[in-house]
Write a protein that holds these residues in place. Structure first.
Motif, PDB file in Angstrom:
ATOM      1  N   LEU A  91       0.833  -1.196   0.000  1.00  0.00           N
ATOM      2  CA  LEU A  91       0.000   0.000   0.000  1.00  0.00           C
ATOM      3  C   LEU A  91       0.869   1.249   0.000  1.00  0.00           C
ATOM      4  O   LEU A  91       0.600   2.210  -0.729  1.00  0.00           O
ATOM      5  CB  LEU A  91      -0.924  -0.007   1.220  1.00  0.00           C
ATOM      6  N   THR A  92       1.943   1.235   0.786  1.00  0.00           N
ATOM      7  CA  THR A  92       2.858   2.375   0.805  1.00  0.00           C
ATOM      8  C   THR A  92       3.507   2.562  -0.560  1.00  0.00           C
ATOM      9  O   THR A  92       3.619   3.696  -1.052  1.00  0.00           O
ATOM     10  CB  THR A  92       3.934   2.184   1.894  1.00  0.00           C
ATOM     11  N   GLY A  93       3.931   1.471  -1.178  1.00  0.00           N
ATOM     12  CA  GLY A  93       4.536   1.552  -2.506  1.00  0.00           C
ATOM     13  C   GLY A  93       3.568   2.086  -3.552  1.00  0.00           C
ATOM     14  O   GLY A  93       3.938   2.923  -4.386  1.00  0.00           O
ATOM     15  N   LEU A  94       2.321   1.614  -3.506  1.00  0.00           N
ATOM     16  CA  LEU A  94       1.317   2.098  -4.456  1.00  0.00           C
ATOM     17  C   LEU A  94       1.020   3.579  -4.235  1.00  0.00           C
ATOM     18  O   LEU A  94       0.851   4.344  -5.191  1.00  0.00           O
ATOM     19  CB  LEU A  94       0.034   1.281  -4.327  1.00  0.00           C
ATOM     20  N   PHE A  95       0.961   3.992  -2.979  1.00  0.00           N
ATOM     21  CA  PHE A  95       0.694   5.392  -2.672  1.00  0.00           C
ATOM     22  C   PHE A  95       1.833   6.277  -3.162  1.00  0.00           C
ATOM     23  O   PHE A  95       1.608   7.291  -3.835  1.00  0.00           O
ATOM     24  CB  PHE A  95       0.466   5.554  -1.166  1.00  0.00           C
ATOM     25  N   PHE A  96       3.076   5.901  -2.851  1.00  0.00           N
ATOM     26  CA  PHE A  96       4.220   6.704  -3.293  1.00  0.00           C
ATOM     27  C   PHE A  96       4.376   6.680  -4.814  1.00  0.00           C
ATOM     28  O   PHE A  96       4.764   7.674  -5.422  1.00  0.00           O
ATOM     29  CB  PHE A  96       5.507   6.238  -2.616  1.00  0.00           C
ATOM     30  N   GLU A  97       4.070   5.536  -5.439  1.00  0.00           N
ATOM     31  CA  GLU A  97       4.125   5.451  -6.900  1.00  0.00           C
ATOM     32  C   GLU A  97       3.084   6.380  -7.533  1.00  0.00           C
ATOM     33  O   GLU A  97       3.361   7.049  -8.529  1.00  0.00           O
ATOM     34  CB  GLU A  97       3.871   4.003  -7.324  1.00  0.00           C
ATOM     35  N   SER A  98       1.900   6.442  -6.933  1.00  0.00           N
ATOM     36  CA  SER A  98       0.863   7.327  -7.479  1.00  0.00           C
ATOM     37  C   SER A  98       1.228   8.798  -7.271  1.00  0.00           C
ATOM     38  O   SER A  98       0.876   9.646  -8.096  1.00  0.00           O
ATOM     39  CB  SER A  98      -0.495   7.023  -6.839  1.00  0.00           C
ATOM     40  N   ILE A  99       1.950   9.097  -6.201  1.00  0.00           N
ATOM     41  CA  ILE A  99       2.433  10.472  -6.000  1.00  0.00           C
ATOM     42  C   ILE A  99       3.392  10.837  -7.132  1.00  0.00           C
ATOM     43  O   ILE A  99       3.307  11.917  -7.720  1.00  0.00           O
ATOM     44  CB  ILE A  99       3.119  10.630  -4.629  1.00  0.00           C
ATOM     45  N   GLY A 100       4.309   9.931  -7.450  1.00  0.00           N
ATOM     46  CA  GLY A 100       5.248  10.187  -8.548  1.00  0.00           C
ATOM     47  C   GLY A 100       4.561  10.344  -9.884  1.00  0.00           C
ATOM     48  O   GLY A 100       4.923  11.208 -10.690  1.00  0.00           O
ATOM     49  N   THR A 101       3.536   9.514 -10.138  1.00  0.00           N
ATOM     50  CA  THR A 101       2.784   9.608 -11.388  1.00  0.00           C
ATOM     51  C   THR A 101       2.077  10.956 -11.498  1.00  0.00           C
ATOM     52  O   THR A 101       2.061  11.578 -12.563  1.00  0.00           O
ATOM     53  CB  THR A 101       1.749   8.471 -11.474  1.00  0.00           C
ATOM     54  N   GLU A 102       1.496  11.407 -10.403  1.00  0.00           N
ATOM     55  CA  GLU A 102       0.776  12.684 -10.420  1.00  0.00           C
ATOM     56  C   GLU A 102       1.728  13.874 -10.491  1.00  0.00           C
ATOM     57  O   GLU A 102       1.391  14.904 -11.064  1.00  0.00           O
ATOM     58  CB  GLU A 102      -0.146  12.808  -9.208  1.00  0.00           C
ATOM     59  N   LEU A 103       2.915  13.745  -9.893  1.00  0.00           N
ATOM     60  CA  LEU A 103       3.893  14.829  -9.973  1.00  0.00           C
ATOM     61  C   LEU A 103       4.499  14.965 -11.370  1.00  0.00           C
ATOM     62  O   LEU A 103       5.060  16.008 -11.693  1.00  0.00           O
ATOM     63  CB  LEU A 103       5.013  14.625  -8.947  1.00  0.00           C
ATOM     64  N   ALA A 104       4.367  13.917 -12.194  1.00  0.00           N
ATOM     65  CA  ALA A 104       4.901  13.979 -13.548  1.00  0.00           C
ATOM     66  C   ALA A 104       4.187  15.036 -14.394  1.00  0.00           C
ATOM     67  O   ALA A 104       4.790  15.607 -15.296  1.00  0.00           O
ATOM     68  CB  ALA A 104       4.785  12.608 -14.224  1.00  0.00           C
ATOM     69  N   HIS A 105       2.926  15.303 -14.087  1.00  0.00           N
ATOM     70  CA  HIS A 105       2.189  16.382 -14.774  1.00  0.00           C
ATOM     71  C   HIS A 105       1.744  17.410 -13.741  1.00  0.00           C
ATOM     72  O   HIS A 105       0.575  17.751 -13.621  1.00  0.00           O
ATOM     73  CB  HIS A 105       1.000  15.820 -15.569  1.00  0.00           C
ATOM     74  N   PHE A 106       2.731  17.957 -13.015  1.00  0.00           N
ATOM     75  CA  PHE A 106       2.520  18.743 -11.792  1.00  0.00           C
ATOM     76  C   PHE A 106       1.506  19.874 -11.860  1.00  0.00           C
ATOM     77  O   PHE A 106       0.606  19.891 -11.035  1.00  0.00           O
ATOM     78  CB  PHE A 106       3.845  19.278 -11.262  1.00  0.00           C
TER      79      PHE A 106
END
Length: 144
Positions: free
Chosen positions: A87-102
């Motif tokens: 769950l932590t990995g999925l949450f942090f991965e989704s943060i990175g995905t969303e920051l890609a189009h900041f």
């Protein structure tokens, strides 16, 4: 004409005028009021004349609870249980995905919101139970 000079007025925005003869006491939230507001909950003679709904230190904040609660949530939320991911990995991965189009915020249908709510809900539940357990043990709530 002499009466006009005796009572000068200041013209403000919108044509309203303020006359110095009609002075009222100014109040500020930084100063204590001269008269105290009456407390409708105050009961004469109860607890020494003071009525309190809660203890003054009702939170009883302790950084041990925050530290152990955070570790207590990070450990189980880091177990790869959701399709081989944590769950932590999925949450942090989704943060990175969303920051890609900041500059663009996450869409309402993005998985980011699911992981954000789930991760933080688990954290706050863990912190709440940690506060209950830690303070209950130190203040002997669980002793008979």
């Amino acid at each position: 004409m002499a009466a006009t000079f005796a009572t000068p007025s200041v013209v403000g925005l919108g044509g309203s005028s303020v006359s110095p003869i009609n002075t009222k006491a100014l109040s500020s939230s930084f100063l204590k009021p001269t008269t105290r507001a009456k407390n409708p909950l105050r009961v004469a003679g109860a607890s020494g004349g003071r009525f309190t709904c809660f203890e003054s230190n009702w939170l009883r904040r302790d950084l041990n609870v925050v530290g152990f609660g955070l570790i207590g949530w990070l450990a189980p939320s880091s177990i790869p249980a959701i399709n081989g991911k944590s769950l932590t990995g999925l949450f942090f991965e989704s943060i990175g995905t969303e920051l890609a189009h900041f500059p663009t915020p996450p869409a309402l249908t993005s998985q980011f919101w699911l992981w954000l709510v789930t991760w933080h809900l688990g954290l706050f539940i863990c912190l709440t139970f940690g506060q209950i357990g830690f303070k209950g043990r130190t203040e002997d709530y669980f002793q008979k």
